[in-house]
Scaffold this active site. Structure first.
Site: not given
Ligand code: GLU
Length: 476
Positions: A106-108
């Site tokens: 995931s990444k934000g």
């Protein structure tokens, strides 16, 4: 500058993925399932600051949920966009699989220049962003666990953890909702240095394999090797510091925002970092020569180039002129797919990002486990270990006295041997072991398969294979 005809970051990652996936015998449907990004959530929220309502745009992208929680940092930069977070989330999936951390990817990101805001303003913005993500389980110890990335650090992670706790007052595992926290707020020792430390361990492991070193047109050890580092942020600083102070490498160039500084005899990283903190840049540093156009230093001759700043910095416009014998990708995606091809053609060995910078998520994994087990590593064993070591030392000394010529154990040996491992030692040992293991897995594929020409494809093959197994065991 990256050329306009180059693919985007996400397309570049896709191309690298496909290069490896094409060598694998997997059902096409499964390849596609592994390649695509599952979901990207975009949020726009307003925060009243300096008497005005400011709207911010943030993202959290989930690439693969073959394992949960999913894991990956949150980036604060004006360049953040959906394409970028999706590329970074994909890299997290493969990175976690390669170093065997039990997470999906995931990444934000938040589209913001953190230097434009005061700490109390950043706190309001961070808490509001976290609120939006927590509400949708995009921050959650069992589902999605962020960490620091460019523009964020311990401070932001502490705010996020506190925000989660406020919204989940009875969750006993709330500290595990985010990693990279300060040690006084549930963090683990060695997390801040972890990514840079991982780069060091990766290089140490590479130099243990003579055949690989020879392929990179070098010999010997890291001692005396000339290294150029781009970006003296958290990752670049720690990597440069450890490599120069502990392995005898010479940091012959450092590229920063305002230019670069070079010195063939090696730069003093501590002094340079101090200079950057005090003046905001490398200009005026007395320990080296200033170069106005920093990017040109990427093209200077050296043994090892460590891009530790942004994606896409080595691209079609400069790849042909890169003279480094090897590149270790401390940043995510610093080499575009097109540049990768040129560099490979020129015999440059590239240690790929998903391996090179995996130290961060590896120690994040240790932190998450620590939070879930509610006990510091080493707390139960340390003194017991010391007591057992003392038993041996005492016994050896007793036996020695019975000899005609008694011998003694040196004080230095005793000091080192008698010390039980604390949290920091255990974290470093776990990280070192992980970096060695992952390199060996990658290397085996690189060396044994005729159709695998480079470490990046090898890394993808190992990772995709592991993700595929995990999907297959779920019945997909
Ligand atoms: N942001 C770091 C990375 O790109 C760390 C991620 C993590 O610890 O979850 O790998």
């Amino acid at each position: 500058m990256q050329r306009a005809n180059e693919p985007s970051f996400r397309q570049s990652v896709d191309m690298m993925f496909n290069r490896a996936a094409n060598l694998m015998e997997l059902p096409p449907g499964l390849k596609e399932k592994i390649r695509v990004c599952n979901a990207t959530y975009t949020v726009r929220f307003g925060v009243r600051l300096r008497g005005e309502l400011h709207t911010f745009t943030g993202y959290r992208s989930v690439h693969s949920e073959h394992m949960e929680p999913v894991k990956g940092g949150i980036r604060y930069a004006t360049s953040v966009n959906q394409d970028e977070v999706e590329a970074l989330a994909a890299l997290m999936t493969f990175k976690c699989a390669l170093v065997e951390t039990p997470f999906g990817g995931s990444k934000g990101g938040l589209c913001i220049d953190p230097r434009e805001w005061e700490p109390h303003e950043l706190e309001m913005i961070t808490r509001r962003f976290a609120y939006e993500l927590i509400k949708r389980d995009l921050i959650n110890p069992a589902q999605n666990v962020p960490a620091p990335d460019m523009g964020t650090g311990e401070r932001e992670m502490a705010w996020i953890a506190d925000q989660f706790r406020r919204m989940n007052t009875t969750d006993i595992n709330s500290a595990a909702c985010v990693t990279g926290k300060p040690t006084h707020a549930g963090g683990i020792q060695g997390r801040t240095e972890a990514t840079g430390r991982g780069v060091q361990y990766a290089l140490q492991e590479f130099f243990r394999h003579d055949e690989d070193v020879k392929e990179a047109r070098m010999d010997g050890t890291l001692d005396g090797k000339r290294i150029i580092v781009q970006g003296l942020g958290n990752v670049g600083y720690h990597a440069a510091k450890f490599l120069s102070e502990e392995d005898g490498a010479l940091i012959t160039g450092v590229i920063e925002r305002d230019g670069a500084v070079v010195n063939e005899k090696g730069l003093n990283i501590e002094l340079l970092k101090l200079h950057i903190t005090e003046t905001g840049g490398v200009r005026g540093f007395e320990g080296g020569t200033f170069v106005d156009v920093g990017a040109e230093v990427l093209e200077y001759p050296c043994d090892i180039l460590i891009p530790a700043a942004m994606e896409g910095v080595i691209n079609l416009s400069n790849a042909e002129r890169i003279q480094a014998k090897m590149i270790i990708e401390a940043a995510n995606g610093p080499v575009t797919a097109g540049a990768d091809e040129i560099l490979r053609g020129n015999g440059c060995i590239i240690i790929p990002d998903m391996y090179a910078n995996a130290g961060g998520v590896t120690v994040s994994y240790f932190e998450w486990v620590k939070n879930l087990s509610h006990i510091r590593f080493g707390r139960m064993q340390r003194r017991q270990e010391e007591a057992r070591h003392l038993l041996i030392v005492d016994e050896l000394e007793r036996l020695s006295k019975q000899r005609d010529v008694p011998w003694t154990l040196s004080d230095d040996f005793k000091k080192k041997y008698l010390r039980g491992a604390g949290e920091l030692e255990l974290v470093r040992s776990g990280l070192d072991d992980t970096m060695r293991g992952a390199y060996q897995a990658m290397r085996e594929v690189w060396r044994e398969r005729q159709d695998v020409a480079d470490l990046r494809v090898a890394a993808y093959l190992v990772s995709i294979g592991r993700v595929a197994l995990s999907y297959q065991s779920k019945g997909l």
